[in-house]
Every structure is written in C-alpha cells, then in structure tokens.
Enzyme design. Sequence first.
Site, short mmCIF file in Angstrom:
data_model
loop_
_atom_site.label_atom_id
_atom_site.label_comp_id
_atom_site.label_asym_id
_atom_site.label_seq_id
_atom_site.Cartn_x
_atom_site.Cartn_y
_atom_site.Cartn_z
N HIS A 309 0.85 -1.19 0.00
CA HIS A 309 0.00 0.00 0.00
C HIS A 309 0.88 1.23 0.00
CE1 HIS A 309 -3.19 2.78 1.13
NE2 HIS A 309 -4.03 1.84 0.76
N ASP A 367 -7.96 -5.27 -0.08
CA ASP A 367 -8.42 -6.11 -1.20
C ASP A 367 -8.09 -7.58 -1.02
OD1 ASP A 367 -7.62 -3.29 -3.05
OD2 ASP A 367 -9.62 -4.14 -2.88
C1 SDX Z 1 -6.25 0.10 -2.88
O1 SDX Z 1 -4.40 4.58 -2.00
C2 SDX Z 1 -5.39 3.96 -1.39
O2 SDX Z 1 -5.80 4.35 -0.31
C3 SDX Z 1 -5.95 2.78 -2.15
C4 SDX Z 1 -6.97 1.93 -1.38
C5 SDX Z 1 -8.26 2.70 -1.11
O3 SDX Z 1 -9.00 2.30 -0.19
O4 SDX Z 1 -8.58 3.64 -1.87
O5 SDX Z 1 -6.42 1.48 -0.16
C6 SDX Z 1 -7.40 0.73 -2.20
O6 SDX Z 1 -5.97 0.46 -3.99
C7 SDX Z 1 -5.41 -0.88 -2.12
C8 SDX Z 1 -4.16 -1.37 -2.95
C9 SDX Z 1 -4.65 -2.49 -3.88
N1 SDX Z 1 -3.59 -2.81 -4.87
C10 SDX Z 1 -2.98 -4.02 -4.80
O7 SDX Z 1 -3.16 -4.84 -3.90
C11 SDX Z 1 -2.06 -4.26 -5.98
C12 SDX Z 1 -0.75 -4.84 -5.45
N2 SDX Z 1 -0.03 -3.77 -4.73
C13 SDX Z 1 0.96 -3.01 -5.46
O8 SDX Z 1 0.65 -2.79 -6.79
C14 SDX Z 1 1.47 -1.81 -4.66
O9 SDX Z 1 1.67 -2.22 -3.38
C15 SDX Z 1 0.66 -0.53 -4.63
C16 SDX Z 1 0.38 0.00 -5.99
C17 SDX Z 1 -0.61 -0.74 -3.89
C18 SDX Z 1 1.47 0.52 -3.86
O10 SDX Z 1 2.63 0.67 -4.56
P1 SDX Z 1 3.57 1.98 -4.31
O11 SDX Z 1 3.19 2.72 -3.09
O12 SDX Z 1 3.63 2.74 -5.58
O13 SDX Z 1 4.92 1.34 -3.91
P2 SDX Z 1 5.90 0.73 -4.91
O14 SDX Z 1 5.17 0.21 -6.11
O15 SDX Z 1 6.99 1.73 -5.14
O16 SDX Z 1 6.41 -0.51 -4.09
C19 SDX Z 1 7.51 -0.36 -3.21
C20 SDX Z 1 8.33 -1.61 -3.40
C21 SDX Z 1 8.68 -1.86 -4.88
O17 SDX Z 1 9.92 -2.55 -4.88
P3 SDX Z 1 11.27 -1.66 -5.18
O18 SDX Z 1 11.05 -0.94 -6.48
O19 SDX Z 1 11.39 -0.73 -3.98
O20 SDX Z 1 12.36 -2.72 -5.26
O21 SDX Z 1 7.56 -2.75 -2.99
C22 SDX Z 1 7.36 -3.60 -4.10
C23 SDX Z 1 7.62 -2.81 -5.37
O22 SDX Z 1 8.09 -3.64 -6.41
N3 SDX Z 1 5.95 -4.01 -4.05
C24 SDX Z 1 5.51 -5.24 -4.29
C25 SDX Z 1 4.13 -5.19 -4.09
N4 SDX Z 1 3.77 -3.94 -3.75
C26 SDX Z 1 4.90 -3.22 -3.74
N5 SDX Z 1 6.17 -6.36 -4.67
C27 SDX Z 1 5.39 -7.47 -4.83
N6 SDX Z 1 4.04 -7.52 -4.64
C28 SDX Z 1 3.39 -6.38 -4.27
N7 SDX Z 1 2.07 -6.41 -4.09
#
Ligand code: SDX
Length: 433
Positions: A309, A367
Amino acid sequence: MEEKRVATLDLGNGKKPTEFPVMSGSAGPDVIDIRTLHAKTGMFTYDPGFVSTASCRSNITFIDGDKGMLLYRGYPIEQLAEQCDFMEVCYLLMNAELPTANQKVLFDKTIHGHSMVHEQLARFYTGFRRDAHPMAVMVGVVGALSAFYHEAMDISDASHRELSAFRLIAKLPTITAMAYKYNIGQPFVYPHNDLSYAANFMHMMFSTPAEEYRPNLILAKALDRILILHADHEQNASTSTVRLAGSSGANPFACISAGIACLWGPAHGGANEACLSMLEEIGDESRINQYIKRAKDKNDDFRMMGFGHRVYKNFDPRAKLMRETCHEVLGEMGLEDDPLFKLALKLEKIALEDEYFISKKLYPNVDFYSGIVQRALGIPVSMFTAIFAMARTAGWIAQWSEMISDPEYKLGRPRQLYNGASVRRVTPIELRK
Ligand code: SDX
C-alpha cells in the site's frame, strides 16, 4: 502566540534563500506551503505519483500508515465497523457527525426515497454487450445520470450538492445490481424500501420474479460492514480523480463516473478481482512459494495482489476486519473449510514471515480478503470492484462536496518537467526524409 515556522530553500545559485511557511494539521505530517514557489523561484516541484504531496486540506479521513490507523471524521474504523451501519457512516462522512436516532430515521427514509432510477436510464443497459465488464457499464450509466437532473446541478448551491449526494448514494446499488442482472440476462429488480441498504442491494442482485427471496440478515450485515470498510480513504487515486474532475466545475455525476473509471485499475480498486484470480491461479498451498518468488523477482512484473500500500506500512486495519468478516460469512455458509480462504490464510502467513515482504513493509490490504468474502456471498468476481465503487461513492461525494465548499479550491492544473524536443521548424512533407 505560536511562532510562525518556515522552511528555507537555498537553491545554491548565490541568491538569497527563499522561505516558505510550514503548516500543521490536527494530526499527521506538517506541510510546506509551496504555493508561491514558482512565483518566487521560477521552479516547480517534481513528485510523480504525488508520494510527498498534499493536494488539499481535508477534515474527512485520516490514515496513519505506520500505526495502521484509519479514522472517518475521527472515529476509528474498528468502532464504526462494530457499532454502526453503512447509512450512519454515509451520514458521518457527509455531515462530520454521527446521526442521532431521529436523524438516522430521516436519512434512511431520504436515501430510500431516491433508490429508484428513471425508467429511461434502464434503456442505457441495452446498448452494452451482455458480457460487458460491470465497471464499463457503471462508468457509462453513472455518467449518464448527468442527463437526468438538470434542475439540481448548480454546484454552488449547497442544497443541490446535498441532493446529488443523496441521489448518488441511493442509486449506486440499484445501478450496480442492474449491471449484474443485465450481464446474466435476468430482469431488473426494483428496490424494496422496507429493506436495509445492504439487504436491498442483495434483493436487487439475487431475487427473481419466479420465487420469494429474503436476504440472509447475517450476510447482509457482513456486506454492510464491507461497504463501511470501503467508504472512504483520504486522497487515494480515485478520490483525487473525483476532486480533479470536480475542480473544473464538472457536475457530480460526471465526477463520480471519473472516480469509477480510475478505481477500475488493478493497482487500485481492481485489486480485489485480481487477488481472487491470483488465488485461483495459485490453486494449492504447495505453489505459494513459487509465487512469492515471482513477487520478489525484479524481472517478473507479477505482484502479489492484495499486498502492499502507498500509505500503510503496517497492517491495513480494514484487512484485519475483512478477515474477521471472512470467518463469519464462511461460518454462516458452512464453508469454514473453503480451500481459497485456507490458501489465503497460508499465503498471508508465509508472506508476513518473508524477508522481502518484511523489508518492504508489504502487508495485506483491504483487497486481500474482500474477494473471498464477496465470493462466499455469491457475488461474482467481475462485480467485486463495482461493489467497491458503490461503497466508495459515499466518500467520493463527501470529498467532492468538501472541495467545492472550500474557499481555497481552484482548478487543478499540475505542471511538468519537460524533456521533449527543443523548438524547431516544420519541414514540408515533400522534403522530409
Ligand atoms: C487500494 O491509496 C489507497 O488508499 C488505495 C486503497 C483505497 O482504499 O482507496 O487502499 C485501495 O488500492 C489498495 C491497494 C490495492 N492494490 C494491490 O493490492 C495491488 C498490489 N499492490 C501493489 O501494486 C502496490 O503495493 C501498490 C500499488 C498498492 C502501492 O505501490 P507503491 O506505493 O507505488 O509502492 P511501490 O510500487 O513503489 O512498491 C515499493 C516496493 C517496490 O519494490 P522496489 O522498487 O522498492 O524494489 O515494494 C514492491 C515494489 O516492487 N511491491 C511489491 C508489491 N507492492 C509493492 N512487490 C510485490 N508484490 C506487491 N504487491
């Protein structure tokens, strides 16, 4: 008198450093007021994804990502989920206070009074293919509401804003259920105003003219809690979309339609649908580790859906409440041994003990379990995000109304760091190589 705090910016260009006010809210990080940055320095800030940017002031929802805290108007989500129903939470988001018993009765009656849609609106559905994704239908039909209420769309009029909020909160379940009925080829079901909001939605989703249907009240209560957990969440991507659309003066129905479009993405609200598909693809506990490995592989664009998140770097409090709801619903349905739920619990355990997930503070988000609960309620996967949109409409319209009534609000118009071609002349086509 509290001393005014400033942030000093020294651009290293030999000029006098520039000062910007530091502002504090009632909770959360302080902000540097950079509204005069461009005027004073000729520069912009650069913040793709707005990771370090506060786009507005708001009194509605507060999240402490490190503590795993979520407050709607100051009330912890755990207390609201335990002691209130979704209508009370809608009232709270709109009016900043929980309703008294009398106010609740009137609010329920008001929302019930708007639960039907114009008969002409039903005709919009026939333009879609039967197998259209429900979110495509929702974007179109909710936006089309703009064509039906010209008499009450003066956004500067608080009574019009309130009436639009009532209409949207009341009609989203009807529109969402109609998208499902259209998809499966069954007749639309009219709302029954003697039912609660969640029970009415289940009635419109699952009843047919061919037989008596009474919603299971335990399951309706579980759905009501799911709606509470999804109602608002600060300035997330879809809420920011609603605010940006609204900042141009667009009508509230068009703004909510824009929010639905943004929520559809798998990185945002579409994650519940993607998470269930992922669990079905993993299929068996013996395959969990290979997916954990993929999630950690920089060369693999697979992400563990339902984990991570932007704000929560601790447990998403909603995920814990959703897991409890999972237990309740599966118990009520006699599905305690549901293989997908057991797989999800095992995946959560393994991930939370894995160094990669620990180091990147990746916890289950709202989710992760919501798909399993909804599936147990008999809701098809394709409808999960539509139900998220139905719930989030309460938060979106509260945030939109707060923005429109904020004297500081103005058209949202970000700038950029330009890396394109410098100015050059057009070559006539016959001379181009
Ligand atoms: C919702 O914003 C909100 O409030 C949203 C929400 C709401 O109520 O409105 O809470 C609802 O959207 C919840 C999130 C649902 N999405 C998912 O579950 C999809 C999977 N999650 C990821 O796509 C990710 O965690 C995000 C998009 C949710 C957040 O990503 P960020 O904040 O942009 O962080 P990032 O992508 O920079 O991740 C940081 C690191 C990265 O690695 P590095 O580049 O630092 O090496 O963590 C890794 C990412 O690759 N990472 C993951 C991961 N989520 C982040 N690696 C594997 N699996 C994951 N799910």
